[in-house]
Design an enzyme around this catalytic site. Structure first.
Site, PDB file in Angstrom:
ATOM      1  CD  GLU A 160      19.237 -15.453 -31.004  1.00 52.66           C
ATOM      2  OE1 GLU A 160      19.091 -15.121 -32.210  1.00 52.66           O
ATOM      3  OE2 GLU A 160      18.333 -15.331 -30.160  1.00 52.66           O
ATOM      4  CG  HIS A 170      12.049 -25.460 -27.960  1.00 53.74           C
ATOM      5  ND1 HIS A 170      11.364 -25.280 -29.132  1.00 53.74           N
ATOM      6  CD2 HIS A 170      12.163 -24.223 -27.398  1.00 53.74           C
ATOM      7  CE1 HIS A 170      11.062 -23.998 -29.268  1.00 53.74           C
ATOM      8  NE2 HIS A 170      11.535 -23.332 -28.242  1.00 53.74           N
TER       9      HIS A 170
END
Ligand code: TPP
Lengths: 355, 325
Positions: free
Chosen positions: B58, B128
């Site tokens: 990322e 999450h």
């Protein structure tokens, strides 16, 4: 290597464990012209004297908060950038003055930038930390060390997809090789065989941290792990630097993918000019002296005609008088413009106070 | 007329922009199989040079997009999970977003960071379920949070065309929302333009993201008790302060319904600005998440940690009852 300039014994001991000794020389690949020895000398002399003049301006309070000098490392900037075409791109670091000057930025505007003047390459908004100069192809310098490696990959990818035969030189220090983002950048460049030349300026210290106490394995091993050809280069000899970078650039330009070059070099001054005030003691004078025995300017001076060199030295002084005058005489920014350029559409953030 | 889902709106906006402008490309994880459906059909349509599958890297690919943008491209990065934005917070806020200014206006970095499933994921746990849009607003990064498919289409189009970095939050709870639209009516929507979803005269409920739909339901439930104006900023940075002021000038009362954390969140910002600059007849209230985390693993615990319709109804009633400071 210049005749009569021996590698001091100290240098061998300075190698990172497991890395072969500094190679004696490298040869310029066929088809690449070697730059004139005097030109290389001139670039290095200019960088050194430019920074010495900048340090004077720091002391005089004209350059606010100081600079990271690259004195001692001039051969890397000069040799590497001499291997580039004008359209090639450089990503610099916080120690970037040499990169800018060697890539062809206007020295007066670079000095003005450091002094926070509106005539600076970034209108004073980058300062000495974040130089960008799209006129000379220096795209940026991340304050977050090592994070330019991924930016370099993106620029190289975009250029390659546009069919432009550009090469990106990405500079960073030995401190940066312990950053994860740098390795992610290597992975992308290696995976997609992008035209990037990664140049680690291993000047042995990340601020006060010696490279041996920071880097597990080797610096070149980080490139090799991603299938990137990697080698150690004598960063004190500008012609050796040039040859190594020219070879890597030629490979990148012909689709051969990225390279990593670890330049063994040394900074004579502190990490930042703040060391003039805090007087940190993290290295021995004997070590500094040993490196100065292989001063990059001396090595190159020995290769050029003495009279020509003296002429160049005098020219550099005259030019720098102009550079300093331009910077100091340039206007300071208007506080009313402080939020110019925050957004491309001219949007301005709300001020921090509402009355 | 066709029914457009939020997800399909994202797919359509991105595809339209890639058709319109060669410099736009999309990169992200599991792109080749369009895991999230946002890029469904794209690989065949645009090829691997414009639909770029990246490894799990990322920080690397966020910086990569910055570089590609500096070199003249318009990258759209698709992220799969909100926490990935925390991983690249530095790359977005400190590199991409400051670059134009640091370079004295030499070059902007037009990257779109597309987060099409922001917020709580039932049963996926605390890690999450974040909703980090307030953080980007705090750092001055253009940030949009559309609630409906047409707004999603319009704001994603604008985000891609914008010359600055823009973070796009598509709330997970909105992805299945459908709207009957004529495709030819879909159009770009300017950043910083709020929208009145339901006009009212007694209280302004500022609802963000998927909570717009919840607020509309509450306004309907309470229709006999109060006339609630449901106002959606649509972009949290820049924010349509003038639009909010107009609504508050009419109602004089304010409740913010915000799915981000309470401390230093958008709810706090809206209340503070209203207190400083607008004429309120009663102290405003906010209904938010608590700070820290949603448990994210057990429905009983998760439900009470997120802003609920019942909490909003209570807040509206208490603001209406309040007669002064
Ligand atoms: C990621 C990150 N960590 C820490 C710092 C603070 N810092 C600025 S320069 C520097 C030393 C960098 O050393 P190196 O990469 O070897 O480059 P050099 O200064 O030697 O040229 C540090 C620690 C930073 N800017 N970025």
């Amino acid at each position: 290597m210049a005749d009569g300039v021996a590698v001091p014994a100290a240098l061998d001991g300075l190698a990172v464990a497991g890395v072969a000794a500094v190679p004696a020389s490298a040869t310029v690949p066929a088809g690449v012209t070697t730059p004139d020895s005097l030109d290389l000398y001139r670039t290095m002399r200019f960088i050194r004297r430019f920074e010495e003049r900048a340090i004077d301006l720091v002391r005089a309070g004209e350059i606010f908060s100081g600079i990271h000098p690259c004195i001692g490392q001039e051969a890397v900037a000069a040799g590497a950038c001499a291997a580039l075409d004008p359209d090639d791109i450089v990503l610099s670091s916080h120690r970037g003055h040499g990169h800018l000057l060697a890539k062809g930025s206007d020295p007066g505007r670079v000095m003005a930038e450091m002094a926070g003047r509106v005539t600076g390459i970034d209108k004073g908004r980058g300062g000495s930390f974040h130089p960008s100069d799209f006129t000379s192809g220096v795209y940026n310098a991340t304050g977050t060390v090592g994070h330019g490696a991924g930016i370099a990959a993106g620029i190289a990818w975009a250029a390659a997809k546009a069919g432009e035969p550009k090469v990106v030189l990405s500079f960073f220090g030995d401190g940066a090789v312990t950053q994860g983002a740098l390795l992610e950048g290597f992975n992308l460049a290696g995976l997609w065989q992008l035209p990037v030349v990664y140049i680690c300026e291993n000047n042995r210290y990340a601020t006060t941290l010696p490279v041996e106490t920071a880097v597990a394995g080797t610096i070149t091993g980080r490139g090799e792990a991603f299938g990137i050809p990697s080698s150690v280069v004598d960063g004190q000899d500008v012609e050796v630097v040039h040859a190594a970078v020219a070879e890597a650039v030629a490979r990148a330009r012909s689709g051969g993918g990225p390279s990593l070059l670890e330049m063994r070099t040394y900074r004579y001054h502190g990490h930042h000019t703040f060391e003039m005030l805090v007087r940190l003691r993290y290295r021995e004078q004997a070590e500094i002296d040993a490196w100065k025995e292989r001063d990059p300017l001396d090595i190159q001076a020995a290769r050029v005609d003495a009279a020509a060199r003296e002429r160049v030295d005098a020219e550099v002084e005259r030019e720098l008088d102009e550079v300093v005058r331009f910077a100091v005489d340039s206007p300071r920014p208007d506080p009313a413009d402080a939020m110019d350029h925050y957004y491309a559409d001219g949007f301005r953030p709300r001020p921090g106070v509402s009355l | 007329m066709p029914k457009l889902s939020y997800l399909k709106a994202l797919n359509r906006a991105l595809g339209d922009e890639m058709d319109r402008d060669e410099s736009v490309f999309v990169l992200g994880e599991d792109m080749n199989f369009a895991l999230t459906n946002v890029t469904a059909g794209f690989l065949k349509r645009f090829g691997p040079d414009r639909v770029v599958e990246v490894p799990l890297t990322e920080q690397g690919f966020t910086n990569f997009a910055t570089g590609a943008a500096m070199a003249g491209r318009r990258p759209v990065i698709e992220f799969q999970i909100p926490f990935l934005l925390l991983l690249v917070f530095e790359q977005i806020t400190n590199q991409a977003n400051k670059f134009l200014m640091m370079s004295g206006g030499q070059r902007s970095v037009p990257v779109t960071y597309l987060m099409p499933a922001a917020g709580w994921r039932a049963g996926w746990g605390a890690q999450h379920s974040d909703q980090p849009y307030s953080m980007f607003a705090h750092m001055g990064v253009k940030t949009v949070l559309p609630a409906t498919p047409t707004d999603a289409y319009g704001l994603l189009t604008t985000a891609i065309r914008d010359d600055d970095p823009v973070v796009f939050f598509g709330p997970l709870a909105s992805l299945s929302v459908r709207e009957i639209v004529e495709y030819t009516d879909l159009a770009p929507i300017p950043l910083g333009s709020g929208r009145v979803h339901r006009p009212g005269t007694d209280v302004t409920v500022v609802a963000l993201g998927h909570l717009v739909h919840e607020a509309l339901a509450v306004a309907e439930e309470l229709a006999d008790e109060a006339s609630i104006e449901v106002w959606d900023p649509r972009s949290v940075y820049p924010f349509d302060w003038a639009g909010l002021a107009e609504s508050v000038a009419k109602t004089g009362r304010l409740v913010v319904f915000d799915d981000s954390n309470r401390s230093c969140g958008m709810g706090a910002e809206i209340l503070a600005t209203a207190a400083e600059e607008m004429r309120l007849q009663a102290p405003p209230k906010r209904v938010t998440r608590p700070d820290g985390a949603i448990v994210g693993a057990v429905p009983e615990l998760d439900a009470v940690l997120q802003p609920t319709r019942q909490q909003l109804a209570e807040a509206v009633r208490s603001v209406l009852k309040s007669t002064g400071w």
